[in-house]
Every structure is written in C-alpha cells, then in structure tokens.
Design a protein around this motif. Structure first.
Motif, PDB file in Angstrom:
ATOM      1  N   ALA A   1       1.047  -1.116  -0.120  1.00  0.00           N
ATOM      2  CA  ALA A   1      -0.018  -0.114   0.021  1.00  0.00           C
ATOM      3  C   ALA A   1       0.914   1.292  -0.080  1.00  0.00           C
ATOM      4  O   ALA A   1       1.812   1.363   0.908  1.00  0.00           O
ATOM      5  N   VAL A   2       0.869   1.997  -1.070  1.00  0.00           N
ATOM      6  CA  VAL A   2       1.824   3.179  -1.091  1.00  0.00           C
ATOM      7  C   VAL A   2       1.034   4.621  -1.412  1.00  0.00           C
ATOM      8  O   VAL A   2      -0.257   4.499  -1.698  1.00  0.00           O
ATOM      9  N   GLN A   3       1.536   5.440  -0.580  1.00  0.00           N
ATOM     10  CA  GLN A   3       1.072   6.967  -1.241  1.00  0.00           C
ATOM     11  C   GLN A   3       1.848   7.465  -2.054  1.00  0.00           C
ATOM     12  O   GLN A   3       2.987   7.708  -1.946  1.00  0.00           O
ATOM     13  N   ALA A   4       0.927   8.037  -3.348  1.00  0.00           N
ATOM     14  CA  ALA A   4       2.125   8.554  -4.348  1.00  0.00           C
ATOM     15  C   ALA A   4       2.474   9.979  -3.838  1.00  0.00           C
ATOM     16  O   ALA A   4       1.899  10.587  -3.226  1.00  0.00           O
ATOM     17  N   GLY A   5       3.587  10.292  -4.284  1.00  0.00           N
ATOM     18  CA  GLY A   5       4.223  11.550  -3.582  1.00  0.00           C
ATOM     19  C   GLY A   5       4.639  11.491  -2.183  1.00  0.00           C
ATOM     20  O   GLY A   5       5.727  11.100  -2.000  1.00  0.00           O
ATOM     21  N   GLY A   6       3.608  11.666  -1.198  1.00  0.00           N
ATOM     22  CA  GLY A   6       4.127  11.576   0.079  1.00  0.00           C
ATOM     23  C   GLY A   6       4.495  12.791   0.589  1.00  0.00           C
ATOM     24  O   GLY A   6       4.820  13.707  -0.081  1.00  0.00           O
ATOM     25  N   LYS A   7       4.364  13.137   1.852  1.00  0.00           N
ATOM     26  CA  LYS A   7       4.382  14.456   2.458  1.00  0.00           C
ATOM     27  C   LYS A   7       6.026  14.593   2.647  1.00  0.00           C
ATOM     28  O   LYS A   7       6.458  15.924   2.619  1.00  0.00           O
ATOM     29  N   ARG A   8       6.804  13.721   2.349  1.00  0.00           N
ATOM     30  CA  ARG A   8       8.270  14.031   2.119  1.00  0.00           C
ATOM     31  C   ARG A   8       8.539  14.632   1.084  1.00  0.00           C
ATOM     32  O   ARG A   8       9.914  15.253   0.645  1.00  0.00           O
ATOM     33  N   PHE A   9       7.539  14.603  -0.023  1.00  0.00           N
ATOM     34  CA  PHE A   9       7.892  15.158  -1.073  1.00  0.00           C
ATOM     35  C   PHE A   9       7.064  16.465  -1.483  1.00  0.00           C
ATOM     36  O   PHE A   9       6.680  16.872  -2.488  1.00  0.00           O
ATOM     37  N   GLY A  10       6.403  16.995  -0.372  1.00  0.00           N
ATOM     38  CA  GLY A  10       5.804  18.257  -0.500  1.00  0.00           C
ATOM     39  C   GLY A  10       4.422  18.192  -0.638  1.00  0.00           C
ATOM     40  O   GLY A  10       3.664  19.281  -0.505  1.00  0.00           O
ATOM     41  N   ARG A  11       3.795  17.043  -0.816  1.00  0.00           N
ATOM     42  CA  ARG A  11       2.320  16.875  -0.998  1.00  0.00           C
ATOM     43  C   ARG A  11       1.964  15.556  -0.755  1.00  0.00           C
ATOM     44  O   ARG A  11       2.698  14.620  -0.869  1.00  0.00           O
ATOM     45  N   ARG A  12       0.771  15.260  -0.590  1.00  0.00           N
ATOM     46  CA  ARG A  12      -0.015  13.928  -0.315  1.00  0.00           C
ATOM     47  C   ARG A  12      -0.655  13.661  -1.510  1.00  0.00           C
ATOM     48  O   ARG A  12      -1.514  14.145  -1.842  1.00  0.00           O
ATOM     49  N   GLY A  13      -0.277  12.375  -1.938  1.00  0.00           N
ATOM     50  CA  GLY A  13      -0.816  12.079  -3.201  1.00  0.00           C
ATOM     51  C   GLY A  13      -1.849  10.960  -3.056  1.00  0.00           C
ATOM     52  O   GLY A  13      -2.169  10.506  -1.997  1.00  0.00           O
ATOM     53  N   PRO A  14      -2.386  10.372  -4.092  1.00  0.00           N
ATOM     54  CA  PRO A  14      -3.491   9.385  -3.875  1.00  0.00           C
ATOM     55  C   PRO A  14      -2.781   8.075  -3.526  1.00  0.00           C
ATOM     56  O   PRO A  14      -1.485   7.719  -3.563  1.00  0.00           O
ATOM     57  N   HIS A  15      -3.615   7.210  -2.659  1.00  0.00           N
ATOM     58  CA  HIS A  15      -3.238   5.939  -2.272  1.00  0.00           C
ATOM     59  C   HIS A  15      -3.576   4.978  -3.174  1.00  0.00           C
ATOM     60  O   HIS A  15      -4.731   4.942  -3.941  1.00  0.00           O
ATOM     61  N   GLN A  16      -2.713   3.721  -3.388  1.00  0.00           N
ATOM     62  CA  GLN A  16      -2.975   2.570  -4.083  1.00  0.00           C
ATOM     63  C   GLN A  16      -2.201   1.671  -3.626  1.00  0.00           C
ATOM     64  O   GLN A  16      -1.240   1.605  -2.806  1.00  0.00           O
ATOM     65  N   VAL A  17      -2.933   0.317  -4.062  1.00  0.00           N
ATOM     66  CA  VAL A  17      -2.411  -0.978  -3.669  1.00  0.00           C
ATOM     67  C   VAL A  17      -1.853  -1.641  -4.895  1.00  0.00           C
ATOM     68  O   VAL A  17      -2.497  -1.718  -5.882  1.00  0.00           O
ATOM     69  N   LEU A  18      -0.341  -1.900  -4.822  1.00  0.00           N
ATOM     70  CA  LEU A  18       0.407  -2.459  -6.090  1.00  0.00           C
ATOM     71  C   LEU A  18       0.860  -3.643  -5.654  1.00  0.00           C
ATOM     72  O   LEU A  18       1.320  -4.159  -4.476  1.00  0.00           O
ATOM     73  N   GLU A  19       1.273  -4.594  -6.823  1.00  0.00           N
ATOM     74  CA  GLU A  19       2.041  -5.831  -6.498  1.00  0.00           C
ATOM     75  C   GLU A  19       3.374  -5.572  -6.162  1.00  0.00           C
ATOM     76  O   GLU A  19       3.892  -4.496  -6.574  1.00  0.00           O
ATOM     77  N   TRP A  20       4.107  -6.387  -5.499  1.00  0.00           N
ATOM     78  CA  TRP A  20       5.347  -6.406  -5.306  1.00  0.00           C
ATOM     79  C   TRP A  20       6.299  -5.917  -6.234  1.00  0.00           C
ATOM     80  O   TRP A  20       7.063  -5.219  -6.269  1.00  0.00           O
ATOM     81  N   ASP A  21       6.131  -6.662  -7.609  1.00  0.00           N
ATOM     82  CA  ASP A  21       6.895  -6.358  -8.720  1.00  0.00           C
ATOM     83  C   ASP A  21       6.519  -5.336  -9.607  1.00  0.00           C
ATOM     84  O   ASP A  21       7.274  -4.861 -10.518  1.00  0.00           O
ATOM     85  N   GLU A  22       5.706  -4.372  -9.239  1.00  0.00           N
ATOM     86  CA  GLU A  22       5.279  -3.109  -9.801  1.00  0.00           C
ATOM     87  C   GLU A  22       5.962  -2.019  -9.255  1.00  0.00           C
ATOM     88  O   GLU A  22       5.831  -0.940  -9.867  1.00  0.00           O
TER      89      GLU A  22
END
Length: 420
Positions: free
Chosen positions: A131-152
């Motif tokens: 489960a990942v958050q695109a961008g994230g606060k360490r990159f200055g904004r909060r992006g959308p959340h998504q669930v990806l497979e390990w190799d993606e």
C-alpha cells in the motif's frame, strides 16, 4: 485495511495477541520476518517476531502459526524463547519496509505505508502487495493511495538513506515506552536513528530512560546538541544525571551549560553524589506540599498521569520553599491516608515523621533495607538540617540491585512448551 481474498495487511495484525491452542495468550506480534531475494520475486515470509513475557522478542517460524484470521493469531503451542537475533538475509517488514521510498509504475515517487501477505497453494506465505501513497509528505504534497503488487514498484531491494519513520511510529503509538525501547534495540543502527529523529522530545526522553546505557550514549551522541538538551530537560533529573555521568566530562559540561539554569542546577546536584547512594539515586521532583494544603489539593497532585506510581504513593510535606531543597521537612502522607480523610482536612494534620530518613550519603543497602522494613515504595532523602532534597523510589533501587546489563539479559533456557 481489510483482508481481500486471503490477503492480510500487516497493519491489521501488528500488536495483536498470539495464543496457544488452549486459548492462553503467549505474547503479541511485533513484526513479520521476510527474505527478500530480488525486485521481481515476492519476499517469502519466514516467521513472526513475538513479544513474550519479560518483553523479550522471540522468533516463531510461520510453519508454527496455524491461524491468522481476524486478528486471532494461533500457534502450535511451542515457542523458542531465545531472544530473536536478525540474520543478514532477513528483513523486518514492519520496522524496515514501512516508510520506504519507492518508484511507482508511472515513474513518480511514493511511500510505503502498509504491506500485505498471502498464502500460495503450497501453504507458503509471501509479501504480495504494497500500500503506497504517491508523492507523500516528504515530497511536499500528499498524493493518492494505491495498492500495487510487489514487482510493480522499484527501490525496495536497495538500501535507502534518509528513510522516514512516520508509518512505523504509527504502529508504536499505543506501546509503552519500555516496549518502544525494546523495539529500537532490535533495529539496525541506521534504522534506529531514523526512528529516533521522528520521535518527539517527550516520547524520546521516556524511551531513553528505558534503554540500556550503550544505546542511550549512541543516541545522545548523534543528536544535534540543541535537541539533546531539549530531550535531557524532558527526562527525570535523576535519569538525566545518570546519562550525563556516562558521557565524557567535556561533553556533559557542554550540554549542562545549554540547559536552563534551574534544570542544570538540579542535575549538577545529583551528579555530585556517588551513584550507589541515596543522593545518587533520588529524583529532585517528588510531590511537595505545604502543611496548609488540603487533602483535595494533594489528591489532585498525585492524580497527575505523568507521575510514576511510586512517586504518587507519597506526598512530602514541607515548609516553604517547596522546590527541593525545601524548607523544613515535616513528614510524609501516604496515598491511602489521603483517601481516608475528608477533602477539606489539611495535610499538615496527618503527617508521619517517625522514621530516621536517609541522608544523601546513605548506602544503597541502607535505602533498600528501609524500603523493605517499612513496606514502602518510596522514601524521602533529607539533609542534616531536615531539608527535603528528593525522594528515592523502589524502581531506582532495583535498577542498582539487579545485575549490570539486566535490561539485555536472557535466561539460559532455550525452549518452553505452552499448553497444547
């Protein structure tokens, strides 16, 4: 997140109780141990880290876990109680993979905030999704959340510098300071310092007080001096003095010079006493009241949730000034005595002062004997002019009576069998 088609997100099970077949709790799940082979191959789950009695963390192979459904973690009943020691080929999914920066399929950065495990037809468990958050606060904004497979995603098989700890700390929110300290001990030094950097000063101070000396020195040694001073100020004066006493004199003096004068004065006074004496063990911040304070006021003071139980067990009654060293010490009032009297009663009317209280130079053995003889968990330390200097609590005495390094010691026995 919920489980989907047999998928179990680790955030659902971390901190959950682990039971034997008879239904008796044997510990709590603190992490999942995996073997990462490559960016394309899903990591295999090797087992779980269980925190058992005595707050020791032990390894339980995944083959001995019979159920992970609905947070009911059930084992075969056999636990190896030797302390878990992470191998170089092993990764702690919760403590090391959360907050990792990854590259998403679209090439943008993201932050891992959860992982999911699934069981294949051969009944082997693997980390299957992130489960990942695109961008994230360490990159200055909060992006959308998504669930990806390990190799993606890319970036989980290489070491990352400056990894955050936001999501890892979320799993520790409800843990006691001593349990967080145990978790930090088990982390690699780099990851430990990443977690430390994101703890607030008060929480870090509480955790430092529960860590063995070598970890305290390691952490304080890499903190910015300004933050080190802030953390020391949040610590109990006796714990701060113990820690400063282990540092090189020049380093300790430099930190003391940056502290507020009153805080530094309390710590310097404690440093002037021998370590295994009443003065060296005491705290300078007991609950002190004047004799004209009421029972209601006393109960309000001992109700403070920041007080450890031993310090809340007694109220110390003194003439002004009420900061240690105080005016003339008049006696103590036990917590139970406060409960038996009307709220309007003055504490000065019910003080006890019929014991020859220890002086700051009193030995550890003498203090321990007094606590045992009078069935107390704390007692005052007074000078020759009957001024209250501080209080010694039973936890400070035990800390010195137990063998050196007791926080890290393990029993010799390697295996226990629980019910079932």
């Amino acid at each position: 997140m919920s489980a989907t088609a047999g998928r179990i997100f680790l955030s659902r099970i971390v901190g959950q109780a682990v039971f034997d077949p008879a239904g008796d709790q044997v510990g709590k799940l603190r992490d999942v141990v995996v073997a990462i082979r490559s960016a394309k191959q899903r990591p295999r789950v090797l087992g779980i880290v269980v925190e058992v009695l005595g707050r020791r963390r032990v390894f339980l192979p995944i083959t001995r876990v019979t159920s992970l459904d609905s947070g009911q973690i059930i084992t075969t009943g056999v636990l190896n109680v030797r302390r878990f020691e992470q191998r170089s080929t092993e990764t702690l999914a919760i403590h090391e993979l959360l907050d990792r920066t990854v590259t998403l399929p679209d090439g943008n950065p993201g932050t891992v905030y959860d992982l999911a495990m699934e069981q294949d037809p051969r009944r082997d468990w693997y980390i299957s999704h992130l489960a990942v958050q695109a961008g994230g606060k360490r990159f200055g904004r909060r992006g959308p959340h998504q669930v990806l497979e390990w190799d993606e995603v890319k970036g989980l098989t290489s070491e990352e510098t400056g990894q955050g700890a936001t999501h890892l700390l979320a799993t520790m929110d409800e843990m006691r300071a001593v349990d967080v300290a145990n978790a930090l001990r088990d982390l690699p030094s780099k990851r430990r310092m990443e977690v430390v950097s994101e703890l607030d000063d008060e929480r870090l101070a509480d955790v430092l007080e529960e860590l063995p000396e070598k970890y305290q020195i390691e952490i304080l040694g890499v903190l910015d001096p300004g933050r080190a001073v802030d953390v020391l100020t949040e610590m109990d004066p006796d714990d701060a003095a113990d820690l400063l006493g282990e540092l090189p004199p020049a380093t300790a003096e430099g930190l003391l010079l940056q502290m507020e004068p009153q805080d530094a004065q309390d710590v310097r006074r404690l440093l002037s006493y021998e370590e295994r004496t009443a003065g060296g063990m005491m705290t300078t911040e007991p609950v002190v009241l004047s004799p004209d304070a009421t029972i209601a006021e006393a109960l309000a003071r001992v109700r403070n949730p920041d007080l450890i139980p031993a310090l809340a067990s007694l109220v110390y009654v003194c003439r002004p000034p009420l900061e240690t060293p105080t005016g003339r010490f008049l006696g103590i009032v036990h917590f139970q005595a406060l409960l038996r009297e009307p709220p309007s009663t003055l504490v000065g009317a019910i003080v006890d002062n019929d014991i020859d209280w220890p002086r700051p130079g009193a030995s550890l053995q003498h203090v321990a004997n007094l606590l045992a003889a009078y069935n107390m968990v704390a007692l005052p330390v007074v000078d020759e002019n009957s001024h209250l200097l501080g209080a010694v609590t039973i936890d400070d005495v035990l800390d010195h009576l137990l063998p050196e390094g007791w926080r890290e010691s393990d029993p010799d026995n390697a295996e226990v069998v629980t019910h079932g």
